[in-house]
Design a protein around this motif. Sequence first.
Motif, PDB file in Angstrom:
ATOM      1  N   ILE A 111       3.283  -1.094 -18.692  1.00 24.75           N
ATOM      2  CA  ILE A 111       4.584  -0.520 -18.311  1.00 24.75           C
ATOM      3  C   ILE A 111       4.606   0.956 -18.712  1.00 24.75           C
ATOM      4  N   LYS A 112       5.124   1.794 -17.823  1.00 26.97           N
ATOM      5  CA  LYS A 112       5.240   3.223 -18.126  1.00 26.97           C
ATOM      6  C   LYS A 112       6.616   3.516 -18.711  1.00 26.97           C
ATOM      7  N   THR A 113       6.632   4.319 -19.773  1.00 24.17           N
ATOM      8  CA  THR A 113       7.895   4.609 -20.446  1.00 24.17           C
ATOM      9  C   THR A 113       7.805   5.911 -21.241  1.00 24.17           C
ATOM     10  N   ILE A 114       8.972   6.439 -21.596  1.00 24.34           N
ATOM     11  CA  ILE A 114       9.039   7.553 -22.542  1.00 24.34           C
ATOM     12  C   ILE A 114       8.950   6.961 -23.944  1.00 24.34           C
ATOM     13  N   ILE A 115       7.915   7.357 -24.690  1.00 20.95           N
ATOM     14  CA  ILE A 115       7.742   6.831 -26.055  1.00 20.95           C
ATOM     15  C   ILE A 115       6.940   7.843 -26.866  1.00 20.95           C
ATOM     16  N   GLY A 116       7.472   8.244 -28.019  1.00 24.62           N
ATOM     17  CA  GLY A 116       6.709   9.144 -28.867  1.00 24.62           C
ATOM     18  C   GLY A 116       7.586  10.177 -29.556  1.00 24.62           C
ATOM     19  N   ILE A 117       7.004  10.782 -30.590  1.00 28.10           N
ATOM     20  CA  ILE A 117       7.759  11.696 -31.454  1.00 28.10           C
ATOM     21  C   ILE A 117       7.533  13.167 -31.109  1.00 28.10           C
ATOM     22  N   TYR A 118       6.539  13.452 -30.284  1.00 31.42           N
ATOM     23  CA  TYR A 118       6.225  14.862 -29.991  1.00 31.42           C
ATOM     24  C   TYR A 118       6.925  15.325 -28.724  1.00 31.42           C
ATOM     25  N   GLU A 159       5.796  14.195 -25.414  1.00 28.20           N
ATOM     26  CA  GLU A 159       6.009  12.762 -25.166  1.00 28.20           C
ATOM     27  C   GLU A 159       7.433  12.445 -24.720  1.00 28.20           C
ATOM     28  N   ARG A 160       8.334  13.407 -24.891  1.00 26.93           N
ATOM     29  CA  ARG A 160       9.717  13.194 -24.486  1.00 26.93           C
ATOM     30  C   ARG A 160       9.925  13.458 -23.002  1.00 26.93           C
ATOM     31  N   VAL A 161       8.901  14.042 -22.360  1.00 29.05           N
ATOM     32  CA  VAL A 161       9.044  14.387 -20.936  1.00 29.05           C
ATOM     33  C   VAL A 161       8.007  13.722 -20.037  1.00 29.05           C
ATOM     34  N   ALA A 162       6.956  13.178 -20.623  1.00 28.99           N
ATOM     35  CA  ALA A 162       5.901  12.541 -19.809  1.00 28.99           C
ATOM     36  C   ALA A 162       5.805  11.063 -20.155  1.00 28.99           C
ATOM     37  N   VAL A 221      11.863  -1.824 -20.715  1.00 30.16           N
ATOM     38  CA  VAL A 221      10.901  -0.838 -21.239  1.00 30.16           C
ATOM     39  C   VAL A 221      10.858   0.403 -20.345  1.00 30.16           C
ATOM     40  N   GLU A 222      10.888   0.200 -19.036  1.00 30.82           N
ATOM     41  CA  GLU A 222      10.844   1.348 -18.113  1.00 30.82           C
ATOM     42  C   GLU A 222      12.013   2.301 -18.318  1.00 30.82           C
ATOM     43  N   SER A 223      13.163   1.770 -18.687  1.00 30.29           N
ATOM     44  CA  SER A 223      14.356   2.618 -18.830  1.00 30.29           C
ATOM     45  C   SER A 223      14.613   3.054 -20.266  1.00 30.29           C
ATOM     46  N   SER A 224      13.779   2.613 -21.207  1.00 32.86           N
ATOM     47  CA  SER A 224      13.977   2.986 -22.610  1.00 32.86           C
ATOM     48  C   SER A 224      13.371   4.362 -22.892  1.00 32.86           C
ATOM     49  N   GLN A 225      13.830   4.959 -24.019  1.00 34.14           N
ATOM     50  CA  GLN A 225      13.329   6.295 -24.397  1.00 34.14           C
ATOM     51  C   GLN A 225      13.216   6.393 -25.917  1.00 34.14           C
TER      52      GLN A 225
END
Length: 119
Positions: A11-18, A21-24, A64-68
């Motif tokens: 599943i593709k999603t926005i995930i990460g602290i950098y 990672e907030r845009v890709a 998951v797809e809509s989570s950030q």
Amino acid sequence: MDIIFLGGLEIKTIIGIYDWERVAKQTVILDIEMAFDIQKAAETDDIQHTLDYKTVSHRVISFVESSQFFLVERLISEIADIIRNEFNVSWVKVTLNKKGAISGASDVGIIIERGEKKS
Ligand SMILES: Nc1nc2c(c(=O)[nH]1)N=C([C@H](O)[C@@H](O)CO)CN2
């Protein structure tokens, strides 16, 4: 107790602290094991008497797809809560693989178990 599982759910999603990672969107891969007594479904051969893994997969993919989220800890905990609360699953094991998160490592992620297996 029997186990119904979903493996290799990408599943593709926005995930990460950098910042990047907030845009890709990145791919997370989920393996999910759910305790469920399949005896009645085996006897009746009726989908009404089991946990429909297609319904579970659609719910998880949509969430998951809509989570950030920032951390995989938060994402994986939310997934476990949804499965337990919305599908009446007493025990769930979720493995989340954020492949490529660490250069040089083929797999990175978390494994959690929530709830208890009822006998
Ligand atoms: N325990 C965690 N460590 C790290 C996380 C995380 O979600 N949980 N996330 C990152 C970055 O987002 C990383 O995945 C980017 O490569 C770093 N450590």
